[in-house]
Design a protein around this motif. Structure first.
Motif, mmCIF file in Angstrom:
data_model
loop_
_atom_site.group_PDB
_atom_site.id
_atom_site.type_symbol
_atom_site.label_atom_id
_atom_site.label_comp_id
_atom_site.label_asym_id
_atom_site.label_seq_id
_atom_site.Cartn_x
_atom_site.Cartn_y
_atom_site.Cartn_z
ATOM 1 N N LEU A 44 4.424 -0.004 -1.169
ATOM 2 C CA LEU A 44 4.239 0.087 -2.625
ATOM 3 C C LEU A 44 5.284 1.031 -3.222
ATOM 4 O O LEU A 44 5.816 0.791 -4.318
ATOM 5 N N ILE A 45 5.607 2.100 -2.473
ATOM 6 C CA ILE A 45 6.611 3.057 -2.941
ATOM 7 C C ILE A 45 7.990 2.399 -2.981
ATOM 8 O O ILE A 45 8.764 2.579 -3.931
ATOM 9 N N ARG A 46 8.312 1.621 -1.934
ATOM 10 C CA ARG A 46 9.605 0.936 -1.893
ATOM 11 C C ARG A 46 9.709 -0.082 -3.028
ATOM 12 O O ARG A 46 10.775 -0.249 -3.645
ATOM 13 N N TYR A 47 8.614 -0.756 -3.334
ATOM 14 C CA TYR A 47 8.563 -1.709 -4.453
ATOM 15 C C TYR A 47 8.801 -0.979 -5.783
ATOM 16 O O TYR A 47 9.602 -1.401 -6.631
ATOM 17 N N GLY A 48 8.123 0.147 -5.952
ATOM 18 C CA GLY A 48 8.277 0.925 -7.183
ATOM 19 C C GLY A 48 9.702 1.420 -7.386
ATOM 20 O O GLY A 48 10.223 1.401 -8.510
ATOM 21 N N GLU A 49 10.358 1.881 -6.299
ATOM 22 C CA GLU A 49 11.737 2.363 -6.392
ATOM 23 C C GLU A 49 12.699 1.231 -6.783
ATOM 24 O O GLU A 49 13.640 1.440 -7.572
ATOM 25 N N LEU A 50 12.450 0.024 -6.220
ATOM 26 C CA LEU A 50 13.293 -1.118 -6.598
ATOM 27 C C LEU A 50 13.109 -1.472 -8.070
ATOM 28 O O LEU A 50 14.076 -1.783 -8.776
ATOM 29 N N SER A 110 0.841 -1.207 0.000
ATOM 30 C CA SER A 110 0.000 0.000 0.000
ATOM 31 C C SER A 110 0.868 1.246 0.000
ATOM 32 O O SER A 110 2.043 1.219 0.376
ATOM 33 N N VAL A 111 0.227 2.351 -0.411
ATOM 34 C CA VAL A 111 0.912 3.637 -0.395
ATOM 35 C C VAL A 111 1.044 4.120 1.042
ATOM 36 O O VAL A 111 2.075 4.699 1.431
ATOM 37 N N GLU A 112 0.025 3.856 1.833
ATOM 38 C CA GLU A 112 -0.023 4.370 3.193
ATOM 39 C C GLU A 112 1.149 3.867 4.041
ATOM 40 O O GLU A 112 1.761 4.635 4.804
ATOM 41 N N LYS A 119 -3.216 8.113 -5.802
ATOM 42 C CA LYS A 119 -3.631 8.183 -4.393
ATOM 43 C C LYS A 119 -2.916 9.314 -3.653
ATOM 44 O O LYS A 119 -3.494 9.975 -2.802
ATOM 45 N N GLN A 120 -1.639 9.522 -3.965
ATOM 46 C CA GLN A 120 -0.870 10.583 -3.317
ATOM 47 C C GLN A 120 -0.030 11.315 -4.384
ATOM 48 O O GLN A 120 1.117 10.945 -4.640
ATOM 49 N N PRO A 121 -0.569 12.346 -5.046
ATOM 50 C CA PRO A 121 0.148 13.048 -6.135
ATOM 51 C C PRO A 121 1.208 14.016 -5.614
ATOM 52 O O PRO A 121 1.201 15.209 -5.938
ATOM 53 N N LYS A 122 2.121 13.486 -4.813
ATOM 54 C CA LYS A 122 3.215 14.313 -4.314
ATOM 55 C C LYS A 122 4.221 14.583 -5.432
ATOM 56 O O LYS A 122 4.376 13.781 -6.356
ATOM 57 N N GLU A 139 1.958 4.991 -11.355
ATOM 58 C CA GLU A 139 0.660 5.561 -11.745
ATOM 59 C C GLU A 139 -0.369 5.319 -10.649
ATOM 60 O O GLU A 139 -1.221 6.178 -10.348
ATOM 61 N N LYS A 140 -0.310 4.153 -10.035
ATOM 62 C CA LYS A 140 -1.200 3.813 -8.912
ATOM 63 C C LYS A 140 -0.888 4.691 -7.698
ATOM 64 O O LYS A 140 -1.791 5.189 -7.012
ATOM 65 N N ILE A 141 0.443 4.912 -7.471
ATOM 66 C CA ILE A 141 0.870 5.719 -6.320
ATOM 67 C C ILE A 141 0.371 7.153 -6.448
ATOM 68 O O ILE A 141 -0.223 7.714 -5.516
#
Length: 539
Positions: free
Chosen positions: A37-43, A31-33, A63-66, A58-60
């Motif tokens: 999910l962010i750590r997975y995307g970076e890898l 999850s993004v929360e 939900k959180q357009p930082k 795109e999924k991240i």
């Protein structure tokens, strides 16, 4: 088994490949929360699995357009060539330098029609053929005119184009000095040799600028640099060649550096002409882009916009420089081997005629005035102060055997703009004891498609047929031949005879097949008659 926990533990232990494997298996739980999910995307990004990373980010951002997540997604879009998507994000975030960069990248793959049109105008060469560079650096001719699509592929790096410079009428629209590091010097101190190449390139560019000629430097993507200059109208190749070669006389070259001028040849003589790779394409051997650079050899930003800014030089200006060179050449030459004083109104033609009319009763002048081919070559020298290398060879081989022929040939040829004494000596060495025959002269003219008429070549001398026969009969000529030279000539002529007889035999065979059952037929003024397996042709 909790793959999510295993992934986090593996990441903490710096076992990133194993962590990625576990994250992939636990994707539905991420999850993004909680940041997984962010750590997975970076890898995924680090391991260059961009297509999967795109979907994750795109999924991240949904939900959180930082900003940081949007930037990473834009980078991924760039990697997979989704430039319009990347541009949209950079514009939204007001990152101007990336917006400009993306627009340049997009332009490279989809250049405007104005750029394509300017490219074709600048690099305008042979009308019916261009070439594509192969992976080994060689070129394959494409027998049609170049079009917008070809230029698009060249600019985008899909193909690399070469242009045959001379048009069918022997005129050109551009010229190039090609400055290269010689291959034998590339093993060691490559940077030193590139500095030497830069020095020579800047010297050429400076001289052109002094002549008020707009010029442009290109890194070729391989061993050196090109200095380009362009013309508003096509003009004679040989005039440009003469001008460029006059510049080379003022260039000091280190042993490691070589220079070629394009055009390499003044006329096509029936061939395709010289070929040169044009800018903005990938060099297929080095995979480096050929780009325009400034006077500090820094790559110019936005190459395609720069292309639109390239200016032409006027045809009249180049031709006036050519005229000055010819005048200076004639005025500086000493016909009488005494100091020659320059006169502003000296006529090139008058001086050449004066030179050619001296000793008009000599063997040399009898040969060149009686032979129709040699007469045409001499007239060309009078008219243009120029002669092609093939024509020069015919002239030398035909008349150098005459008394004082060598001296008089040099006196005449030194008034041509492209005279090269080393080349003269090389041809002289080839002559040997026996002068060139009339038949050989005819074959050379036909082979190289020279603009020399053979209509009046009807001379038939007893014995050996050569222009030299105008001053000496066969018995006198043959006394000068050594046995070795005669043997060599017999072998040479026997070889020619064998080849000729083979061609005649082949043609007769074709004619026999065409006649079929007929034993006799008439064509024009000829009667063709079968004689067994042979053919008789009777006028």
């Amino acid at each position: 088994m909790n793959f999510k926990e295993l992934a986090l533990r593996a990441e903490e232990n710096l076992e990133f490949e194993k962590a990625l494997e576990y994250f992939e298996k636990a994707e539905e739980e991420l999850s993004v929360e909680d940041g997984t999910l962010i750590r997975y995307g970076e890898l995924l990004f680090d391991f260059q699995k961009y297509e999967i990373a795109r979907k994750v980010f795109e999924k991240i951002v949904s939900k959180q357009p930082k900003k940081e997540y949007l930037l990473r997604l834009a980078e991924i879009y760039e990697e997979i060539s989704m430039l319009d998507k990347a541009l949209e994000i950079y514009e939204k975030l007001n990152i101007t330098d990336r917006v400009k960069n993306i627009k340049e990248q997009y332009e490279t793959t989809n250049p405007r029609r104005t750029i394509l049109r300017k490219f074709l105008e600048l690099f305008s060469g042979r009308e019916d053929v261009f070439a594509v560079q192969l992976n080994d650096g060689t070129y394959r001719p494409i027998r049609r005119s170049i079009n917008f699509n070809d230029v698009k592929k060249h600019i985008s790096g899909k193909t690399t184009i070469g242009i045959y410079q001379l048009k069918k009428n022997d005129e050109i629209k551009f010229a190039v000095f090609d400055v290269d590091i010689k291959k034998s010097f590339l093993e060691n101190n490559k940077n030193t040799y590139f500095e030497e190449a830069k020095t020579v390139t800047l010297k050429i560019s400076s001289i052109l600028s002094q002549y008020n000629i707009k010029n442009y430097i290109e890194f070729t993507g391989n061993r050196g640099y090109h200095v380009w200059f362009f013309f508003d109208e096509a003009l004679s190749s040989y005039k440009v060649k003469v001008f460029m070669e006059s510049i080379l006389k003022n260039i000091h070259l280190e042993e490691s550096i070589g220079i070629e001028v394009f055009p390499k040849q003044p006329t096509l003589n029936g061939g395709l002409g010289n070929l040169i790779k044009v800018p903005l394409g990938l060099h297929k051997k080095t995979y480096k882009k050929a780009v325009f650079v400034d006077q500090n050899f820094e790559v110019i930003k936005n190459q395609l916009d720069f292309l639109l800014k390239i200016e032409y030089n006027s045809k009249e200006h180049i031709e006036s420089l050519f005229d000055e060179i010819i005048t200076d050449s004639v005025q500086s030459y000493n016909f009488q081997k005494t100091t020659y004083k320059k006169r502003k109104n000296t006529s090139i033609k008058k001086e050449l005629v004066k030179s050619l009319e001296k000793d008009n009763l000599s063997e040399f002048h009898k040969v060149i005035s009686n032979c129709h081919v040699l007469y045409q070559i001499i007239q060309k020298i009078k008219r243009d102060a120029y002669v092609s290398e093939i024509e020069e060879e015919i002239l030398i081989k035909s008349s150098i055997k005459a008394i004082n022929g060598r001296e008089q040939l040099i006196e005449i040829l030194k008034n041509t703009i492209n005279f090269d004494y080393d080349r003269f000596k090389k041809i002289e060495h080839q002559v040997g004891e026996i002068p060139i025959s009339c038949n050989n002269i005819r074959n050379i003219i036909i082979k190289y498609n020279l603009s020399l008429s053979l209509d009046k070549c009807l001379c038939k001398f007893p014995g050996y047929n050569t222009p030299y026969s105008f001053v000496k009969d066969f018995d006198e000529i043959i006394e000068e031949f050594s046995v070795e030279e005669i043997v060599k000539k017999i072998i040479e002529k026997t070889s020619e005879k064998f080849e000729l007889e083979r061609e005649i035999k082949s043609l007769k065979k074709i004619l026999l097949e065409r006649m079929g059952e007929n034993t006799k037929m008439t064509v024009g003024i000829w009667t063709i008659r079968k004689n067994g397996n042979d053919i008789e042709i009777i006028i």
